[in-house]
Design a protein around this motif. Sequence first.
Motif, PDB file in Angstrom:
ATOM      1  N   ILE A 138       0.652  -1.283   0.259  1.00 38.18           N
ATOM      2  CA  ILE A 138       0.439   0.009   0.032  1.00 38.18           C
ATOM      3  C   ILE A 138       0.966   1.249  -0.245  1.00 38.18           C
ATOM      4  CG2 ILE A 138      -0.333  -0.046   2.784  1.00 38.18           C
ATOM      5  CD1 ILE A 138      -3.304   0.828   1.992  1.00 38.18           C
ATOM      6  N   GLY A 139       2.104   0.831   0.722  1.00 32.69           N
ATOM      7  CA  GLY A 139       2.625   2.363   0.846  1.00 32.69           C
ATOM      8  C   GLY A 139       2.936   2.625  -0.652  1.00 32.69           C
ATOM      9  N   HIS A 140       4.196   1.714  -1.308  1.00 34.70           N
ATOM     10  CA  HIS A 140       4.408   1.797  -2.652  1.00 34.70           C
ATOM     11  C   HIS A 140       3.407   2.710  -3.782  1.00 34.70           C
ATOM     12  CE1 HIS A 140       7.080  -1.719  -1.470  1.00 34.70           C
ATOM     13  NE2 HIS A 140       7.733  -1.208  -1.297  1.00 34.70           N
ATOM     14  N   GLY A 141       1.792   2.056  -2.880  1.00 33.53           N
ATOM     15  CA  GLY A 141       0.919   2.443  -3.921  1.00 33.53           C
ATOM     16  C   GLY A 141       0.870   4.492  -3.937  1.00 33.53           C
ATOM     17  N   ARG A 142       1.327   4.128  -2.999  1.00 31.24           N
ATOM     18  CA  ARG A 142       0.945   6.192  -2.299  1.00 31.24           C
ATOM     19  C   ARG A 142       2.096   6.987  -3.536  1.00 31.24           C
ATOM     20  NH1 ARG A 142       1.324   9.467   3.682  1.00 31.24           N
ATOM     21  NH2 ARG A 142       0.238  11.513   2.351  1.00 31.24           N
ATOM     22  N   GLY A 143       2.748   6.281  -3.450  1.00 31.16           N
ATOM     23  CA  GLY A 143       4.314   6.820  -4.407  1.00 31.16           C
ATOM     24  C   GLY A 143       3.612   6.953  -5.865  1.00 31.16           C
ATOM     25  N   ALA A 144       3.726   5.534  -5.828  1.00 33.46           N
ATOM     26  CA  ALA A 144       3.115   5.258  -7.668  1.00 33.46           C
ATOM     27  C   ALA A 144       2.447   6.294  -8.116  1.00 33.46           C
ATOM     28  CB  ALA A 144       2.533   3.879  -8.134  1.00 33.46           C
ATOM     29  N   ALA A 145       0.628   6.791  -7.371  1.00 39.86           N
ATOM     30  CA  ALA A 145      -0.077   7.333  -7.715  1.00 39.86           C
ATOM     31  C   ALA A 145       0.536   8.865  -7.598  1.00 39.86           C
ATOM     32  CB  ALA A 145      -1.070   7.540  -6.115  1.00 39.86           C
ATOM     33  N   VAL A 146       1.793   9.044  -7.088  1.00 38.68           N
ATOM     34  CA  VAL A 146       2.009  11.151  -6.576  1.00 38.68           C
ATOM     35  C   VAL A 146       3.131  10.804  -7.358  1.00 38.68           C
ATOM     36  CG1 VAL A 146       3.591  12.171  -5.558  1.00 38.68           C
ATOM     37  CG2 VAL A 146       1.711  10.908  -4.234  1.00 38.68           C
ATOM     38  N   GLY A 147       4.053  10.191  -7.519  1.00 37.61           N
ATOM     39  CA  GLY A 147       4.739  10.241  -8.620  1.00 37.61           C
ATOM     40  C   GLY A 147       4.542  10.801 -10.149  1.00 37.61           C
ATOM     41  N   ASP A 148       3.400   9.094 -10.786  1.00 32.13           N
ATOM     42  CA  ASP A 148       2.874   8.897 -11.693  1.00 32.13           C
ATOM     43  C   ASP A 148       2.449  10.372 -11.937  1.00 32.13           C
ATOM     44  OD1 ASP A 148       1.813   7.652 -14.149  1.00 32.13           O
ATOM     45  OD2 ASP A 148       0.219   8.179 -13.826  1.00 32.13           O
ATOM     46  N   THR A 149       1.556  11.194 -11.608  1.00 32.68           N
ATOM     47  CA  THR A 149       0.490  12.085 -11.741  1.00 32.68           C
ATOM     48  C   THR A 149       1.316  13.361 -11.154  1.00 32.68           C
ATOM     49  OG1 THR A 149      -1.458  11.327 -10.788  1.00 32.68           O
ATOM     50  CG2 THR A 149      -0.850  13.430 -10.527  1.00 32.68           C
ATOM     51  N   LEU A 150       2.373  13.084 -10.264  1.00 29.24           N
ATOM     52  CA  LEU A 150       3.557  14.350 -10.236  1.00 29.24           C
ATOM     53  C   LEU A 150       3.877  14.906 -12.476  1.00 29.24           C
ATOM     54  CD1 LEU A 150       4.474  16.865  -8.812  1.00 29.24           C
ATOM     55  CD2 LEU A 150       6.044  15.445  -8.356  1.00 29.24           C
ATOM     56  N   THR A 403      -8.053   4.506  -4.989  1.00 29.03           N
ATOM     57  CA  THR A 403      -6.634   4.524  -4.369  1.00 29.03           C
ATOM     58  C   THR A 403      -6.258   5.605  -4.899  1.00 29.03           C
ATOM     59  OG1 THR A 403      -7.237   1.845  -4.515  1.00 29.03           O
ATOM     60  CG2 THR A 403      -6.009   2.783  -4.446  1.00 29.03           C
ATOM     61  N   ARG A 404      -5.793   5.698  -6.353  1.00 24.78           N
ATOM     62  CA  ARG A 404      -5.510   7.216  -6.522  1.00 24.78           C
ATOM     63  C   ARG A 404      -6.040   8.140  -5.680  1.00 24.78           C
ATOM     64  NH1 ARG A 404      -1.922   6.233 -11.844  1.00 24.78           N
ATOM     65  NH2 ARG A 404      -1.678   8.414 -12.352  1.00 24.78           N
ATOM     66  N   PHE A 405      -7.327   8.284  -6.049  1.00 21.88           N
ATOM     67  CA  PHE A 405      -7.946   9.810  -5.848  1.00 21.88           C
ATOM     68  C   PHE A 405      -7.710   9.887  -4.293  1.00 21.88           C
ATOM     69  CE2 PHE A 405     -11.130  12.502  -4.871  1.00 21.88           C
ATOM     70  CZ  PHE A 405     -10.611  13.943  -6.333  1.00 21.88           C
ATOM     71  N   ILE A 406      -8.053   9.001  -3.296  1.00 23.23           N
ATOM     72  CA  ILE A 406      -7.353   9.046  -2.305  1.00 23.23           C
ATOM     73  C   ILE A 406      -6.489   9.357  -1.902  1.00 23.23           C
ATOM     74  CG2 ILE A 406      -7.042   7.076   0.357  1.00 23.23           C
ATOM     75  CD1 ILE A 406     -10.457   6.669  -0.845  1.00 23.23           C
ATOM     76  N   PHE A 407      -5.579   9.222  -2.496  1.00 17.13           N
ATOM     77  CA  PHE A 407      -4.021   8.905  -2.336  1.00 17.13           C
ATOM     78  C   PHE A 407      -3.504  10.517  -2.484  1.00 17.13           C
ATOM     79  CE2 PHE A 407      -2.308   4.330  -3.186  1.00 17.13           C
ATOM     80  CZ  PHE A 407      -2.360   3.916  -1.401  1.00 17.13           C
ATOM     81  N   GLY A 548      -4.942  10.324 -13.369  1.00 17.50           N
ATOM     82  CA  GLY A 548      -4.931   8.995 -13.951  1.00 17.50           C
ATOM     83  C   GLY A 548      -6.162   8.303 -13.564  1.00 17.50           C
ATOM     84  N   VAL A 549      -7.103   8.744 -13.414  1.00 16.98           N
ATOM     85  CA  VAL A 549      -8.424   8.799 -12.689  1.00 16.98           C
ATOM     86  C   VAL A 549      -9.723   8.678 -14.029  1.00 16.98           C
ATOM     87  CG1 VAL A 549     -10.277   8.165 -11.266  1.00 16.98           C
ATOM     88  CG2 VAL A 549      -8.414   9.210 -10.461  1.00 16.98           C
TER      89      VAL A 549
END
Length: 555
Positions: A138-150, A403-407, A548-549
């Motif tokens: 789950i922690g990697h998921g947050r990094g993925a969402a932030v990194g990708d969206t950024l 998931t992405r949105f919440i992150f 990414g939503v």
Amino acid sequence: MIARIIQEELAALVVKAQAEGLLPPTVKPRFQVEPPKHKDYGDYATNIALSLAGQARKNPRELAAWFAENLRKRQDLFAKVEVAGPGFINFFIAPRYWQQVPTVIEKEGPNYGRVDVGQGRRIQVEFVSANPTGPLHIGHGRGAAVGDTLSRILSFANFKVEKEYYINDMGRQMKILGRSVYLRAKELAGEKIDFPEDHYRGAYIIAIARALLEKEPDLLALPEEEGIERAKEFALTTILAEIKKDLEDFGVTYDNWFSEKSLYETSQVEKALSLLREKGLLYEKDGAVWFKASAFGDEKDRVVIRASGEPTYFASDIAYHYNKFFTRKYHRVIDIWGADHHGYIPRLKAVIKAFGLPEEKLQVMLIQMVNLLEGGRLKSMSTRAGEFVTLRELIDEVGKDATRFIFLTRRCDSPLDFDVELAKKQSRENPVYYVQYAHARLASLFRKAAEEGLGLPRVEEVDLSLLNTEEDFNLLKLLDYFPDTIEACAVNLEPHLLTFYLLDLATALHDYYTKHRFLSEDRPRTKARLILAKAVKQVLACGLDLLGVSAPERM
RNA sequence: GCGCCCGUAGCUCAACCGGAUAGAGCGUUGGGCUUCGAACCCAAAGGCUGGAGGUUCGAGUCCUCCCGGGCGCGCCA
């Protein structure tokens, strides 16, 4: 975008004031133009007079009055310009400025919102880069969402972005991984083994061992060293393939998968270290080779080659960043790490400085931890014991969008409590649906309009001055603010600003929807509102895409 | 012990380089669909921004100290 126009007007006036001797030529115009908190203070306000008054030793209100006087000439932009409080200047924007916003959006199409923060410069964003020793959690998921969206936002802001995943495919962790799989294979073959405490104990290791035995039935007949090596290679490719798949299903793709091992195979480690050696920044002590990190602000010097002759992870990182800046020549590099690595920053920054590069070339973003909440209670996670929620489970159970949105509804440096039960709910408690619903509602509106034989009007044939209610202006102002939001996200590296923007835009749309009708007997007004609706729908879709939503037509 | 991050409404979080009267959602209470999607809207209640000093025209934001929570401080990654 009106904010930018005001800024340019003000900058020009500072020059004028200096020419007229009102301000000394030395003042540095540092000021903000932003929407004030209170409506009575207009659509935008600036503190320019307050900021300059101190430097110029002038009365701020008198200065503000001079600016206001000059600004009032732009009647095409301003309905009213007031001096208020200690010396703020409040702007009331002319309705016809707002009313031409849809024309701009229509003209720019999908490019509306693009800004030129990046000026086409090459920037690398490295994120997730989890060790390929197990599934992403789950922690990697947050990094993925932030990194990708950024990354998406930065390209939208005219950076040439490359996304990268750094693979730690060598070193001790890899050896342990190989041995873990090898031991499980032995066990599957019926042998009794003593599984070491510090090895990878998750169930996925057994699955990998089973697959390996199927593929290479003679594995255990090989000499042990070779068997472990085979196990390592197999585990690495298997796990990496799964990581890649998880990320793809999460909407994240990379431009490069960069191997740590390759740094050694192409002798870039030697090259980078010899550069430091030439500068006299390496020395030997206790049989090890040290880097003089303390000369560049780190607490102490750091080992790069162990007494055993093996390089440390830090040596790889020196070479990796040498590669980023000198081989691939990125103009800027952003590393996104979990907050537990923050102690590592000074040492890497020391390397950058030792290379003779300005420190700002490398920006390290820290993502705070994710706590898992189940039914309001904190659930503990332990990687060693194999007890954790994987990204895969979140994608399957909660869904990519939610998931992405919440992150992305949290600042990166704020720890996040992730409530799985709540995230699964398809209700108002789950903000992603609020924004998606606004989009789907508009899609439905256009279906309805088509049923009634109303085509999409062309913006030139529409009287946009009919967009004149309070709710019209709310929407128009927000639409105008979209590029500013993108700019703020890109400059401050804060993707969550976009999420909050979209929530605001959705709110304004829902409000509009309950107070007004888009389709009515009044044809000119209907046309104007359809143009507005189209613009809102486009910006919602664009913003969601950057997150990414998905932007559903129906839900 | 030292370093970094955090502390804002009952809960989860915003507040753009220091700006004017600190904002949302959830939850609570009370309202709103014969009309384009009620997964929506409106209203009310809810705050000494952890505490104490300081800097200044002005502090949730900057500085010092204290309290509370998280994470680091390896010849691990």
